[in-house]
Design a protein around this motif. Structure first.
Motif, mmCIF file in Angstrom:
data_model
loop_
_atom_site.group_PDB
_atom_site.id
_atom_site.type_symbol
_atom_site.label_atom_id
_atom_site.label_comp_id
_atom_site.label_asym_id
_atom_site.label_seq_id
_atom_site.Cartn_x
_atom_site.Cartn_y
_atom_site.Cartn_z
ATOM 1 N N GLN A 52 -30.864 -10.069 3.016
ATOM 2 C CA GLN A 52 -30.656 -9.001 3.693
ATOM 3 C C GLN A 52 -30.243 -9.274 5.220
ATOM 4 O O GLN A 52 -30.554 -10.324 5.705
ATOM 5 N N GLU A 54 -29.112 -7.507 9.280
ATOM 6 C CA GLU A 54 -29.310 -6.414 9.974
ATOM 7 C C GLU A 54 -28.712 -6.592 11.296
ATOM 8 O O GLU A 54 -28.682 -7.814 11.824
ATOM 9 N N LYS A 56 -28.969 -5.754 15.116
ATOM 10 C CA LYS A 56 -29.758 -4.975 16.115
ATOM 11 C C LYS A 56 -29.781 -5.546 17.366
ATOM 12 O O LYS A 56 -30.010 -6.803 17.557
ATOM 13 N N ASN A 61 -29.393 -10.498 12.143
ATOM 14 C CA ASN A 61 -30.308 -11.062 11.748
ATOM 15 C C ASN A 61 -30.087 -11.199 10.288
ATOM 16 O O ASN A 61 -29.756 -10.323 9.400
ATOM 17 N N THR A 63 -31.869 -12.638 6.732
ATOM 18 C CA THR A 63 -33.177 -12.859 5.987
ATOM 19 C C THR A 63 -32.794 -13.210 4.652
ATOM 20 O O THR A 63 -32.361 -12.419 3.757
ATOM 21 N N TYR A 90 -35.296 -17.262 7.751
ATOM 22 C CA TYR A 90 -34.684 -16.167 8.911
ATOM 23 C C TYR A 90 -34.041 -16.898 9.820
ATOM 24 O O TYR A 90 -34.228 -18.078 10.455
ATOM 25 N N SER A 92 -31.068 -15.769 13.172
ATOM 26 C CA SER A 92 -30.400 -14.876 14.151
ATOM 27 C C SER A 92 -29.216 -15.410 14.649
ATOM 28 O O SER A 92 -29.434 -16.515 15.531
ATOM 29 N N THR A 101 -22.044 -2.287 13.034
ATOM 30 C CA THR A 101 -22.404 -2.476 11.578
ATOM 31 C C THR A 101 -21.109 -2.614 10.810
ATOM 32 O O THR A 101 -20.865 -3.384 9.891
#
Length: 134
Positions: A52, A54, A56, A61, A63, A90, A92, A101
């Motif tokens: 995944q 993301e 933000k 990030n 994961t 994880y 970042s 995005t």
């Protein structure tokens, strides 16, 4: 009871960093290419559906989860040695707050996640504009 010195450091370096201070999982190379940053993230044994990403607050990030069901056991069913890491990981990366995005592209092939992020455009300095007086 026998003493096996080969196992002394077996758990000491689990989830720790290597000599260069980087994580032992999700090792990443970052290169600048064609006006973008390209992140090559190692994820051996991870399936595409277990990743995944993301974006933000200016951070990308990533994961991933990896579970191994196969265990190496001796004849009595005891695990002899387990070096493969299982669990969730994880990482970042700060990419800038101006990145959206839809600007980020990703592909996954043969245990490697390739993420392309545009370089943050330099902020334009406003030129002084004179207001004409009529």
């Amino acid at each position: 009871m026998r003493y096996y010195p080969v196992f002394d450091n077996l758990f000491d370096d689990f989830f720790t960093t290597d000599a260069q201070g980087t994580s032992s999982v999700m090792k990443t190379d970052i290169v600048e290419k064609d006006g973008n940053y390209e992140l090559s993230i190692e994820m051996p044994g991870v399936k595409k559906e277990d990743i995944q990403m993301e974006l933000k607050d200016g951070y990308l990030n990533v994961t991933a989860s990896h579970n191994t069901d196969k265990e190496d056991k001796d004849k009595e069913g005891r695990i002899i040695r387990k070096e493969r890491v299982s669990g969730s990981y994880y990482r970042s990366f700060y990419v800038g707050e101006d990145i959206h995005t839809e600007d980020v592209k990703a592909s996954f092939n043969n245990g490697e996640l390739i993420v392309t992020v545009p370089k943050e455009a330099p902020k334009k300095i406003e030129e002084n504009k004179f207001i004409p007086i009529e």
